[in-house]
Scaffold this active site. Structure first.
Site, mmCIF file in Angstrom:
data_model
loop_
_atom_site.group_PDB
_atom_site.id
_atom_site.type_symbol
_atom_site.label_atom_id
_atom_site.label_comp_id
_atom_site.label_asym_id
_atom_site.label_seq_id
_atom_site.Cartn_x
_atom_site.Cartn_y
_atom_site.Cartn_z
ATOM 1 N N CYS A 1 0.871 -1.243 -0.023
ATOM 2 C CA CYS A 1 0.013 0.143 -0.027
ATOM 3 C C CYS A 1 1.000 1.295 -0.005
ATOM 4 C CB CYS A 1 -0.928 0.068 1.284
ATOM 5 S SG CYS A 1 -2.381 1.004 0.961
ATOM 6 N N ILE B 1 -7.291 -0.599 1.511
ATOM 7 C CA ILE B 1 -7.720 0.497 2.460
ATOM 8 C C ILE B 1 -7.059 1.816 1.918
ATOM 9 C CG2 ILE B 1 -7.382 1.723 4.632
ATOM 10 C CD1 ILE B 1 -6.744 -1.400 5.915
ATOM 11 N N ARG B 2 -7.976 2.729 1.383
ATOM 12 C CA ARG B 2 -7.435 3.846 0.784
ATOM 13 C C ARG B 2 -6.335 3.607 -0.116
ATOM 14 N NH1 ARG B 2 -4.966 7.159 4.133
ATOM 15 N NH2 ARG B 2 -5.108 5.535 5.837
ATOM 16 N N ARG C 1 -2.321 7.185 -6.185
ATOM 17 C CA ARG C 1 -2.756 7.016 -4.873
ATOM 18 C C ARG C 1 -4.118 7.044 -4.744
ATOM 19 N NH1 ARG C 1 -0.777 11.761 -1.601
ATOM 20 N NH2 ARG C 1 -1.493 10.508 0.046
ATOM 21 N N GLU D 1 -0.864 -8.407 5.534
ATOM 22 C CA GLU D 1 -0.642 -8.611 7.057
ATOM 23 C C GLU D 1 -1.929 -8.406 7.706
ATOM 24 O OE1 GLU D 1 -0.282 -6.094 5.059
ATOM 25 O OE2 GLU D 1 -0.718 -4.133 6.160
ATOM 26 N N HIS E 1 -3.416 -5.397 1.688
ATOM 27 C CA HIS E 1 -2.568 -5.789 3.130
ATOM 28 C C HIS E 1 -2.713 -7.025 3.549
ATOM 29 C CE1 HIS E 1 -2.243 -1.232 4.387
ATOM 30 N NE2 HIS E 1 -3.376 -1.292 3.506
HETATM 31 N N1 GLN Z 1 -3.662 6.353 0.976
HETATM 32 C C1 GLN Z 1 -2.472 6.280 1.636
HETATM 33 C C2 GLN Z 1 -1.371 6.896 1.088
HETATM 34 O O1 GLN Z 1 -1.691 7.383 -0.174
HETATM 35 C C3 GLN Z 1 -2.003 4.685 1.664
HETATM 36 C C4 GLN Z 1 -3.158 3.900 2.588
HETATM 37 C C5 GLN Z 1 -2.615 2.492 2.974
HETATM 38 O O2 GLN Z 1 -1.426 2.411 3.281
HETATM 39 N N2 GLN Z 1 -3.486 1.813 3.608
HETATM 40 O O3 GLN Z 1 -0.204 6.985 1.469
#
Ligand code: GLN
Length: 211
Positions: A91, A147-148, A118, A186, A184
């Site tokens: 991520c 997640i995002r 991103r 983990e 993720h």
């Molecule tokens: N949105 C975050 C970023 O741009 C990354 C999110 C994450 O690592 N879960 O850094």
């Protein structure tokens, strides 16, 4: 050619690091310990000495980027990757490994030949989970938690796509000793990606890092 993800490397002689300046490093450390390897928290350049591999965790890439600059970690991380040691970014870690991103901030390390966007799923779909088939991974599809999350919008010629979304955007890639995932592993109880990373680290310790 698809790399086989066997997860059967010898772990006892490995020591791997997890970048522990920001983000969910504790979760990676916990998985790696369950897999029986020595783990070192990395905060300073000297912590990288003699490690077989390194994970750059998820978190907030703009913060990660600033802390890497503050602790003089950029060059040592680039050198570690160039040496052929295993490096895996999840991520925000993937964003930091990339060659370029669609914005000006953060400044990525330029280690992997990928371009990344991103927060590719916008505010509406902040987080989601999906079963993903992974090229070369035996067994069930992988339960991927986003997640995002970023997605990969460009892959260089030496980059192998391990998994993609239904619309074909890659979300897991490998380039020699390097790997990156938008999601993720983990945060699940499925350790196949961590096992694969340990295989990469082990291969390098046998002097065959570029395969
Ligand atoms: N949105 C975050 C970023 O741009 C990354 C999110 C994450 O690592 N879960 O850094």
């Amino acid at each position: 050619m698809t790399t086989k993800l066997t997860g059967k490397g010898q772990r006892s002689e490995l020591e791997v690091g997890v970048l522990a300046v920001q983000g969910d490093f504790a979760e990676h450390i916990s998985v790696l310990r369950k897999l029986g390897v020595d783990v070192r928290e990395v905060r300073l350049p000297e912590h990288l000495d003699s490690l077989n591999g390194l994970i750059i965790p998820g978190g907030e890439s703009t913060t990660l980027s600033r802390l890497m600059t503050l602790y003089n970690l950029r060059e040592p991380l680039q050198k570690m990757a160039a040496d052929g040691r295993a490096v895996w970014g999840t991520c925000a870690g993937m964003i930091m490994l990339s060659q370029e991103i669609t914005e000006n901030d953060p400044i990525p390390l330029g280690i992997m030949d990928i371009g990344v966007q991103r927060n590719a799923f916008g505010r509406q779909v902040d987080s989601f989970e999906q079963q993903l088939s992974i090229n070369g991974l035996d067994g069930d599809p992988f339960h991927a938690i986003f997640i995002r999350a970023p997605v990969i919008i460009r892959v260089g010629k030496d980059v192998e796509v391990l998994a993609a979304l239904d619309d074909n955007r890659p979300v897991a890639v490998k380039q020699g000793n390097l790997m990156a995932t938008s999601f993720h592993p983990e945060l699940t109880n499925d350790y196949r990606f961590h096992s694969y990373f340990l295989d990469l680290a082990h291969r390098k310790s046998l002097g065959n890092g570029s395969s």
